[in-house]
Structure formats: structure tokens, C-alpha cells
Design a protein around this motif. Structure first.
Motif, PDB file in Angstrom:
ATOM      1  N   ARG A 174       1.358  -6.342  -9.296  1.00 28.39           N
ATOM      2  CA  ARG A 174       0.890  -7.573  -8.662  1.00 28.39           C
ATOM      3  C   ARG A 174      -0.326  -7.294  -7.780  1.00 28.39           C
ATOM      4  O   ARG A 174      -1.302  -8.056  -7.787  1.00 28.39           O
ATOM      5  N   LYS A 175      -0.299  -6.195  -7.017  1.00 33.21           N
ATOM      6  CA  LYS A 175      -1.441  -5.841  -6.176  1.00 33.21           C
ATOM      7  C   LYS A 175      -2.674  -5.561  -7.027  1.00 33.21           C
ATOM      8  O   LYS A 175      -3.793  -5.949  -6.670  1.00 33.21           O
ATOM      9  N   CYS A 176      -2.463  -4.879  -8.150  1.00 33.71           N
ATOM     10  CA  CYS A 176      -3.588  -4.604  -9.051  1.00 33.71           C
ATOM     11  C   CYS A 176      -4.188  -5.915  -9.565  1.00 33.71           C
ATOM     12  O   CYS A 176      -5.410  -6.102  -9.570  1.00 33.71           O
ATOM     13  N   ARG A 177      -3.321  -6.812  -9.976  1.00 38.53           N
ATOM     14  CA  ARG A 177      -3.783  -8.120 -10.469  1.00 38.53           C
ATOM     15  C   ARG A 177      -4.563  -8.859  -9.384  1.00 38.53           C
ATOM     16  O   ARG A 177      -5.631  -9.434  -9.641  1.00 38.53           O
ATOM     17  N   ASP A 178      -4.041  -8.832  -8.166  1.00 35.65           N
ATOM     18  CA  ASP A 178      -4.691  -9.540  -7.059  1.00 35.65           C
ATOM     19  C   ASP A 178      -6.046  -8.925  -6.708  1.00 35.65           C
ATOM     20  O   ASP A 178      -6.886  -9.607  -6.116  1.00 35.65           O
ATOM     21  N   ARG A 179      -6.255  -7.664  -7.083  1.00 33.97           N
ATOM     22  CA  ARG A 179      -7.528  -6.997  -6.815  1.00 33.97           C
ATOM     23  C   ARG A 179      -8.496  -7.131  -7.994  1.00 33.97           C
ATOM     24  O   ARG A 179      -9.520  -6.465  -8.029  1.00 33.97           O
ATOM     25  N   GLY A 180      -8.150  -7.976  -8.931  1.00 41.29           N
ATOM     26  CA  GLY A 180      -9.050  -8.239 -10.041  1.00 41.29           C
ATOM     27  C   GLY A 180      -8.879  -7.348 -11.249  1.00 41.29           C
ATOM     28  O   GLY A 180      -9.670  -7.415 -12.198  1.00 41.29           O
ATOM     29  N   VAL A 181      -7.859  -6.504 -11.250  1.00 42.93           N
ATOM     30  CA  VAL A 181      -7.591  -5.639 -12.404  1.00 42.93           C
ATOM     31  C   VAL A 181      -7.107  -6.491 -13.577  1.00 42.93           C
ATOM     32  O   VAL A 181      -6.290  -7.398 -13.402  1.00 42.93           O
ATOM     33  N   THR A 182      -7.616  -6.189 -14.755  1.00 42.86           N
ATOM     34  CA  THR A 182      -7.175  -6.903 -15.964  1.00 42.86           C
ATOM     35  C   THR A 182      -6.431  -5.996 -16.932  1.00 42.86           C
ATOM     36  O   THR A 182      -5.660  -6.468 -17.767  1.00 42.86           O
ATOM     37  N   HIS A 183      -6.673  -4.669 -16.838  1.00 40.89           N
ATOM     38  CA  HIS A 183      -6.049  -3.713 -17.751  1.00 40.89           C
ATOM     39  C   HIS A 183      -5.388  -2.594 -16.953  1.00 40.89           C
ATOM     40  O   HIS A 183      -5.938  -2.150 -15.928  1.00 40.89           O
ATOM     41  N   VAL A 184      -4.230  -2.137 -17.416  1.00 42.04           N
ATOM     42  CA  VAL A 184      -3.506  -1.043 -16.769  1.00 42.04           C
ATOM     43  C   VAL A 184      -3.113  -0.019 -17.830  1.00 42.04           C
ATOM     44  O   VAL A 184      -2.504  -0.375 -18.850  1.00 42.04           O
ATOM     45  N   ALA A 185      -3.472   1.236 -17.605  1.00 41.02           N
ATOM     46  CA  ALA A 185      -3.016   2.337 -18.458  1.00 41.02           C
ATOM     47  C   ALA A 185      -1.996   3.128 -17.661  1.00 41.02           C
ATOM     48  O   ALA A 185      -2.316   3.674 -16.601  1.00 41.02           O
ATOM     49  N   LEU A 186      -0.765   3.152 -18.129  1.00 44.31           N
ATOM     50  CA  LEU A 186       0.289   3.837 -17.368  1.00 44.31           C
ATOM     51  C   LEU A 186       1.015   4.865 -18.225  1.00 44.31           C
ATOM     52  O   LEU A 186       1.074   4.757 -19.452  1.00 44.31           O
ATOM     53  N   GLU A 187       1.552   5.873 -17.551  1.00 42.69           N
ATOM     54  CA  GLU A 187       2.325   6.909 -18.212  1.00 42.69           C
ATOM     55  C   GLU A 187       3.781   6.446 -18.345  1.00 42.69           C
ATOM     56  O   GLU A 187       4.396   6.030 -17.351  1.00 42.69           O
ATOM     57  N   ALA A 188       4.302   6.541 -19.561  1.00 45.37           N
ATOM     58  CA  ALA A 188       5.698   6.178 -19.813  1.00 45.37           C
ATOM     59  C   ALA A 188       6.473   7.456 -20.102  1.00 45.37           C
ATOM     60  O   ALA A 188       6.443   7.979 -21.219  1.00 45.37           O
ATOM     61  N   SER A 189       7.158   7.980 -19.101  1.00 46.10           N
ATOM     62  CA  SER A 189       7.917   9.225 -19.281  1.00 46.10           C
ATOM     63  C   SER A 189       9.223   8.950 -20.002  1.00 46.10           C
ATOM     64  O   SER A 189       9.725   7.822 -20.032  1.00 46.10           O
ATOM     65  N   SER A 190       9.784   9.986 -20.586  1.00 44.22           N
ATOM     66  CA  SER A 190      11.081   9.835 -21.266  1.00 44.22           C
ATOM     67  C   SER A 190      12.156   9.379 -20.292  1.00 44.22           C
ATOM     68  O   SER A 190      12.984   8.516 -20.611  1.00 44.22           O
ATOM     69  N   LEU A 191      12.145   9.933 -19.068  1.00 46.49           N
ATOM     70  CA  LEU A 191      13.145   9.530 -18.072  1.00 46.49           C
ATOM     71  C   LEU A 191      12.908   8.098 -17.618  1.00 46.49           C
ATOM     72  O   LEU A 191      13.855   7.337 -17.409  1.00 46.49           O
ATOM     73  N   GLY A 192      11.636   7.721 -17.479  1.00 43.65           N
ATOM     74  CA  GLY A 192      11.333   6.338 -17.102  1.00 43.65           C
ATOM     75  C   GLY A 192      11.803   5.353 -18.155  1.00 43.65           C
ATOM     76  O   GLY A 192      12.346   4.284 -17.834  1.00 43.65           O
ATOM     77  N   LEU A 193      11.611   5.696 -19.427  1.00 44.76           N
ATOM     78  CA  LEU A 193      12.055   4.820 -20.517  1.00 44.76           C
ATOM     79  C   LEU A 193      13.572   4.756 -20.570  1.00 44.76           C
ATOM     80  O   LEU A 193      14.152   3.679 -20.729  1.00 44.76           O
ATOM     81  N   GLU A 194      14.227   5.906 -20.431  1.00 47.86           N
ATOM     82  CA  GLU A 194      15.687   5.926 -20.482  1.00 47.86           C
ATOM     83  C   GLU A 194      16.303   5.140 -19.330  1.00 47.86           C
ATOM     84  O   GLU A 194      17.318   4.453 -19.501  1.00 47.86           O
ATOM     85  N   MET A 195      15.663   5.196 -18.166  1.00 45.79           N
ATOM     86  CA  MET A 195      16.189   4.508 -16.988  1.00 45.79           C
ATOM     87  C   MET A 195      15.757   3.047 -16.920  1.00 45.79           C
ATOM     88  O   MET A 195      15.952   2.385 -15.909  1.00 45.79           O
TER      89      MET A 195
END
Length: 476
Positions: A174-195
């Protein structure tokens, strides 16, 4: 948002007072509770949130969420406080859902690219951000090294996780969006996906880089690790997949989604000429990383020739093949902490034709013991000198870890052992000569070392710079 509105589309039972209860935020950490905050009593690997319910009530939690049976006496005791006790089928998914809802579902207004793989996630997400910046696209990059907007790191409270938990992720989006960001590249770890940290995050593009050896023990085996990675398929609208990795190709063979392939010579179906691809950061693995990023940007609709021309602006993130040099001595610091990553880093520096190649590395404690001898063999095969030291030994004795690494070497007696990591770095650099290369592998950008239960300040980059400076002073 009223509690009952938050719960209206979620199967649950409620005991206690739920009328006119307003919820502004959600947390699974009692110490982060504030006014109108919902407490999720999730069971984690090392702590059961149910044990913190009384603390959460004392701190004024607006409501409590559980997903397991509890004793009638406990339920009665908690309910007497007048606070609503909500039982849902799965706290992990509810944490994701409620955080997204309370943040206004920011992912619905963003183009999110989620990158998974054993190695290369940080580099690829940063490359995506750098390429998009060449087209004037305001992009956030989120992962192991923190959060960056247009290449600048922003100060944000985040846990030291590759993929932040949902209670941090959605407010940050939400903060990124409010700062005018339109695209986000994020890391999806195996633990993050499992959780289920990304369970309620709309992902436009999922990227599969590779499958190697890491986190097997934390998942309970290789198959569970791969299954966790595969969850990205169900979360994404389309996929980009490394056609040179058999495991990645096998994971997506039955997936009914648009699939776009990349490799060392292909990016999203396009085979660019060699003169367009150069120059690139050193190493075949970084060529693959660049082609993965190019595939994403091409899929988003940008012209391929301009994408490949922009390769000249690509810079590796901190702690990824980071070079410090002085008096003809080159020292590379890299995050390589898996067999594939160590092999790739050593191949990259070997291609620079050093007079002698020296490698300083160790393996982390309390995880993935099977990779240790393999990494020992790789280092011995590539290097003239191997210095084994401590990584993050955690609760294991550093010497025990080193002995397991040595099992993979043909000549253990030739390997130098220096348990203190700072001393190991200084000794390796002091022993180097002009035109030698020292690779310090394993910790990259990290600024601390975990020994036992203590987290101590430790930076491979800072120590390498200090050692080179001391060497220069001695030579004056």
C-alpha cells in the motif's frame, strides 16, 4: 473495518463480544499490538501463538483468532475478558486475507512479479527493477536485501525474511502504491509460499529460475520443497520458466497457464544477437538472470531491442559478486551458500584468469547438512587454496560443520581451517598476491553473524575492505 465485515466471507465461529468491534490492523506478534488490532494465534515452527493469547489480551487485542481446538477452561477464561475469540480453518491463510483486506487490497492495483528459485532471486528482481526504470516505470523491489524504490533503499520495518509475512507485506504494498509505484518485483521463497504469505496477493507474472539444494530440512524433504515452490503456479496469471532447468520444466508441464521460456540464448521466445546481450556482469548464471529479467519486461509489453540494449545498465545488488580491489588484488563477495551458487560464482571468477584463486566459505548451522560435502568438493575442484570458516553456525559447533564439509574433499589436509570468520578473511587476503582473486562466499550483503543464540556484527564486505587497506598500509 468492523470485525463482522472482515469475517463475512470467511468460515468461522465466534465466542465473546463481536458487536461494534472495529479492526484497523492485524498481527501475530503480541508486542506489535496497538489499538483496534486483531491478534492471530498462529502455530509457528518454534512458537505457538496460543501461548501468547493472555499477553495479547493484556495488551488490549480487539479480537483473537485461533484455528485449533482448545480446552473449555481456556476458552472460557479468554471469553470472560469480553474479547471475541474467532475460530477459523487456517490462521496462515486468514492472516494473509485479513492483512490484504485491511490494507485495501493494494496488489489489485499493482503489477506484481514474483520470482522463485533456489538461486538468483535477488539478482533477478533487481535486474527487473533496473530494466523497467529504463522505460520510466516506477518499480519497487522487495526481498532479501530489503525494499527499494527506483533503486533507492527505503527505511521500513521488515523482518529478516526473503518474503515478508502478510502483516508486513500488504501495508508495504500500500505504501508503494501511495508513492506512485506501479510495478513490484518480489522474491517468493519456498518458506514464504508454504506459509501462505502470498496467498491473497495478486501476481501478474510468476518466474521459476531453478531448483537446487537448500531448505530441504526445513520443509521435511526435497519433494515438499518442490511442492512449496510449485504453489507459485496457482497464484500467478502467467509464468516465465527456465527451459534449461529440468525440475522447473517438470513442475509446469501440466499447468494450464500461459508459459514463456527463457535460457542463456532465449528470452520470452526471442533469440537476441550476441552483440545485444553484451556487456553483462560476470558469470553464466548472471547471463541467465539477465535473460529471466528481460523475459519479464518483454512480457509486460516493452520492445525487445531496447530491453537488450539496456543490459549495459545492469548492476548486481549488494553482496552479489561485489568487487573490492587494491594493488592488483581482487576480492569478490558473494551470497553463494548453495552448491549450485558456489559453483556458479567460482566459474565466474575463474573466467577472469586469476593467477591463483582463493575461496573463503563455510555452511550455515541447523540446516541442509547434505550440501556440506558437495560444497567442499566444488571449492576444492575450482580453487588453488580453500579456507574453511564459520558462516552462521547457530546452535551447531563450527568445527562439526567444517568436518562435514571436509568429507567432500579429496585432500582434507590441504584445506586451511580458520574458525573465526574475520580472521579467515584477513588471512586469505594477506596471503594473496597481485593478480590473485579471493572469493568470500556465503553471506554477501549480511551485516551480522549468528553464533549460538547471539547475533554479532559481521560484514564480509567491510572486513575485505579493511584487510585490503591494512595490506596497502604495510606495503607503503
Amino acid at each position: 473495518m468492523h470485525l463482522i465485515e472482515l469475517l463475512k466471507d470467511w468460515p468461522c465461529t465466534i465466542q465473546g463480544n463481536w458487536r461494534n468491534v472495529t479492526i484497523d490492523s492485524v498481527t501475530e506478534h503480541p508486542k506489535r499490538l496497538q489499538k483496534n488490532c486483531l491478534f492471530i494465534a498462529r502455530k509457528g515452527a518454534h512458537h505457538d501463538g496460543i501461548e501468547s493469547i493472555e499477553e495479547a489480551l493484556e495488551r488490549g487485542a480487539a479480537a483473537i483468532v485461533i484455528d485449533r481446538s482448545v480446552s473449555e477452561s481456556d476458552l472460557s477464561k479468554w471469553s470472560q475478558s469480553g474479547t471475541a475469540i474467532v475460530t477459523v480453518p487456517d490462521c496462515k491463510r486468514f492472516l494473509s486475507y485479513s492483512s490484504a483486506q485491511l490494507s485495501g487490497n493494494p496488489s489489485e492495483e499493482l503489477t506484481i512479479i514474483a520470482v522463485t528459485g533456489t538461486n538468483g532471486k535477488t539478482t533477478v528482481t533487481h535486474f527487473i527493477g533496473q530494466l523497467l526504470a529504463q522505460f520510466g516505470i516506477k518499480t519497487a523491489v522487495l526481498g532479501t536485501t530489503g525494499c527499494y524504490i527506483d533503486g533507492e533503499k527505503i527505511e521500513e520495518e521488515l523482518p529478516p525474511l526473503t518474503t515478508p509475512t502478510a502483516e508486513y507485506l500488504h501495508p508495504l504494498l500500500r505504501k508503494c502504491r501511495d508513492r506512485g509505484v506501479t510495478h513490484v518485483a518480489l522474491e517468493a521463497s519456498s518458506l514464504g509460499l508454504e506459509m501462505e504469505r502470498l496467498a491473497h496477493c495478486r501476481i501478474s507474472v510468476g518466474v521459476f529460475l531453478n531448483i537446487g539444494t537448500d531448505h530441504f530440512e526445513e520443509h521435511g524433504g526435497r519433494e515438499n520443497y518442490i511442492a512449496a515452490k510449485k504453489k507459485l503456479c496457482s497464484l500467478s496469471e502467467q509464468l516465465i520458466v527456465n527451459c534449461e532447468d529440468n525440475e522447473c520444466m517438470g513442475m509446469v508441464k501440466d499447468i494450464e497457464l500461459p508459459i514463456h521460456l527463457f535460457g542463456r540464448s532465449v528470452a520470452g521466445g526471442c533469440m537476441p544477437s550476441e552483440e545485444l546481450i553484451e556487456p553483462l556482469p560476470p558469470g553464466e548464471h548472471n547471463r541467465l538472470n539477465a535473460m529471466a529479467a528481460a523475459s519479464v519486461v518483454k512480457l509486460l509489453g516493452f520492445p525487445e531491442r531496447e530491453i537488450f540494449t539496456a543490459f549495459q545498465f545492469l548492476k548486481l545488488p549488494e553482496g552479489r559478486m561485489q568487487l573490492v580491489e587494491q594493488e592488483g588484488r581482487r576480492v569478490f563477495i558473494d551470497y553463494a551458500h548453495t552448491p549450485d551458487a558456489l559453483s556458479a560464482a567460482l566459474q565466474a571468477v575463474k573466467s577472469l584468469n586469476p593467477r591463483q584463486l582463493i575461496c573463503v566459505f563455510g555452511c550455515g548451522g541447523d540446516r541442509d547438512k547434505e550440501k556440506r560435502p558437495e560444497m567442499g568438493k566444488i571449492a576444492e575442484d575450482y580453487c588453488d587454496t580453500v579456507v574453511l570458516t564459520s558462516d552462521n553456525p547457530r546452535s551447531e559447533h563450527p568445527l562439526t560443520i567444517i568436518q562435514q564439509i571436509l568429507k567432500g574433499t579429496a585432500d582434507p589436509a590441504s584445506v586451511r581451517i580458520v574458525l573465526d570468520r574475520k580472521r579467515a578473511i584477513h588471512q586469505a587476503i594477506a596471503a594473496s598476491k597481485p593478480d590473485d582473486i579471493v572469493l568470500i562466499a556465503g553471506k554477501g550483503h549480511e551485516t551480522s553473524q549468528i553464533i549460538g543464540t547471539k547475533e554479532l556484527r559481521m560484514s564480509d564486505i567491510a572486513e575485505a575492505m579493511t584487510a585490503l587497506h591494512q595490506l596497502e598500509t604495510l606495503m607503503e
